[in-house]
Motif scaffolding. Sequence first.
Motif, PDB file in Angstrom:
ATOM      1  N   THR A   1     -47.425  13.313  -1.691  1.00  5.00           N
ATOM      2  CA  THR A   1     -46.326  13.837  -0.910  1.00  5.00           C
ATOM      3  C   THR A   1     -46.718  15.153  -0.253  1.00  5.00           C
ATOM      4  O   THR A   1     -47.766  15.729  -0.550  1.00  5.00           O
ATOM      5  N   SER A   2     -45.863  15.610   0.644  1.00  2.00           N
ATOM      6  CA  SER A   2     -46.039  16.883   1.316  1.00  2.00           C
ATOM      7  C   SER A   2     -44.655  17.427   1.658  1.00  2.00           C
ATOM      8  O   SER A   2     -43.813  16.662   2.166  1.00  2.00           O
ATOM      9  N   PRO A   3     -44.384  18.703   1.391  1.00  2.20           N
ATOM     10  CA  PRO A   3     -45.249  19.659   0.708  1.00  2.20           C
ATOM     11  C   PRO A   3     -45.378  19.340  -0.782  1.00  2.20           C
ATOM     12  O   PRO A   3     -44.640  18.509  -1.310  1.00  2.20           O
ATOM     13  N   VAL A   4     -46.320  20.024  -1.447  1.00  2.00           N
ATOM     14  CA  VAL A   4     -46.488  19.827  -2.883  1.00  2.00           C
ATOM     15  C   VAL A   4     -45.249  20.377  -3.572  1.00  2.00           C
ATOM     16  O   VAL A   4     -44.866  21.527  -3.345  1.00  2.00           O
TER      17      VAL A   4
ATOM     18  N   ARG B   1     -52.293  20.253  -5.491  1.00  2.00           N
ATOM     19  CA  ARG B   1     -52.761  20.162  -4.111  1.00  2.00           C
ATOM     20  C   ARG B   1     -54.067  19.378  -4.072  1.00  2.00           C
ATOM     21  O   ARG B   1     -54.987  19.626  -4.849  1.00  2.00           O
TER      22      ARG B   1
ATOM     23  N   GLU C   1     -55.642  19.053   2.795  1.00  2.00           N
ATOM     24  CA  GLU C   1     -54.852  19.622   3.886  1.00  2.00           C
ATOM     25  C   GLU C   1     -55.061  18.764   5.126  1.00  2.00           C
ATOM     26  O   GLU C   1     -56.169  18.297   5.393  1.00  2.00           O
TER      27      GLU C   1
ATOM     28  N   ARG D   1     -50.439  20.704   7.069  1.00  2.00           N
ATOM     29  CA  ARG D   1     -49.579  20.419   5.912  1.00  2.00           C
ATOM     30  C   ARG D   1     -50.446  20.105   4.703  1.00  2.00           C
ATOM     31  O   ARG D   1     -51.506  19.478   4.822  1.00  2.00           O
ATOM     32  N   GLU D   2     -49.997  20.571   3.547  1.00  2.00           N
ATOM     33  CA  GLU D   2     -50.682  20.260   2.306  1.00  2.00           C
ATOM     34  C   GLU D   2     -50.293  18.872   1.834  1.00  2.00           C
ATOM     35  O   GLU D   2     -49.125  18.469   1.951  1.00  2.00           O
ATOM     36  N   ILE D   3     -51.250  18.141   1.314  1.00  2.00           N
ATOM     37  CA  ILE D   3     -50.991  16.849   0.684  1.00  2.00           C
ATOM     38  C   ILE D   3     -51.302  17.002  -0.800  1.00  2.00           C
ATOM     39  O   ILE D   3     -52.360  17.523  -1.177  1.00  2.00           O
TER      40      ILE D   3
END
Length: 320
Positions: free
Chosen positions: A171-174, A184, A187, A287-289
């Motif tokens: 998911t994103s954001p963590v 994390r 990215e 965005r962080e994944i």
Amino acid sequence: MMHQQRSEGRLSPSGDTEDSAGMSRLLAPRLAYFAGVARTEHVTRAAQEMQVPQSTLSRAMVRLEQDLGVDLFARRGRTVSLTPAGRTFLGSVERALAEIERAADEVRADADPTTGKVAFGFLHTMGSETVPALIRAFRVDHPRVRFSLVQNYGEAMIERLRSGELDLCLTSPVPDAPDLVGRRLDEQKLRLVVPADHRLASRRRIRLAEAADETFVTLEPGYGLRRITDDLCRQAGFRPRIAFEGEEAETLRGLVAAGLGVALLPPPAVPRPGVVELTVTAPRAAREIGVAWLDGHPDTPPVAAFKKFLLSRRGNLLPD
């Protein structure tokens, strides 16, 4: 002679008649005993087969009849036979025990280290390339592990994680919540996607502020990418004018290709004609994944193996 139904009801300690849930808890431990006696029609033989003391079995049958308020057996010495009520009860008991056995087999199969199941959720934008590649790589060493796959937006997946429907989700954001663990993994850069005939289409790079007067197409509220879009536009000094809201990134690309707006999106799995994708230089658009799971929730062996695999892919989760 046929025994008559007893008229008294089983009372709870408070004096009220037991409700169905309370009665289920009361009767459940004795159902297998009842089925064994009914099958053999002999208490001693049933006790031997089930490896329990005969006295324990006899007392259990008496208590079962008392709790139900119905005679289930006609007794003739050491042998017994079912009353009509007993035959009716036996049919339901056998179905219930078979269902319990089926459920036990299912959960044991899902937890099997070799052939067990992982309930895995992920964002729609991960479905066409990232997740298939991950599962393919994981199954090199775990070829028979099964997956139940769920595509959804972030908030919906977190709720399914909390309800126990999912073991893990990308998911994103963590997520940052006390009942969840988030890690994390990678990215993903976001690009400003514009129609091929747009005034900015000849550019390769752009500051997001230069798109302040554009009409945007975005994901619906509640999606992580929508929150990121709103935040990046705020950092760039404007509030986006939104014409369309959708549920999938590729639908938004189609809207952009049709000249209905611009969008901030992750890279596509396959380049789409009719659009140009511009690198955003300011603010930093990414965005962080991450992977998330329920804190304190015990993992089955296949879930633990897949979790370890995902964590080993930190920095190398997404395709180049």
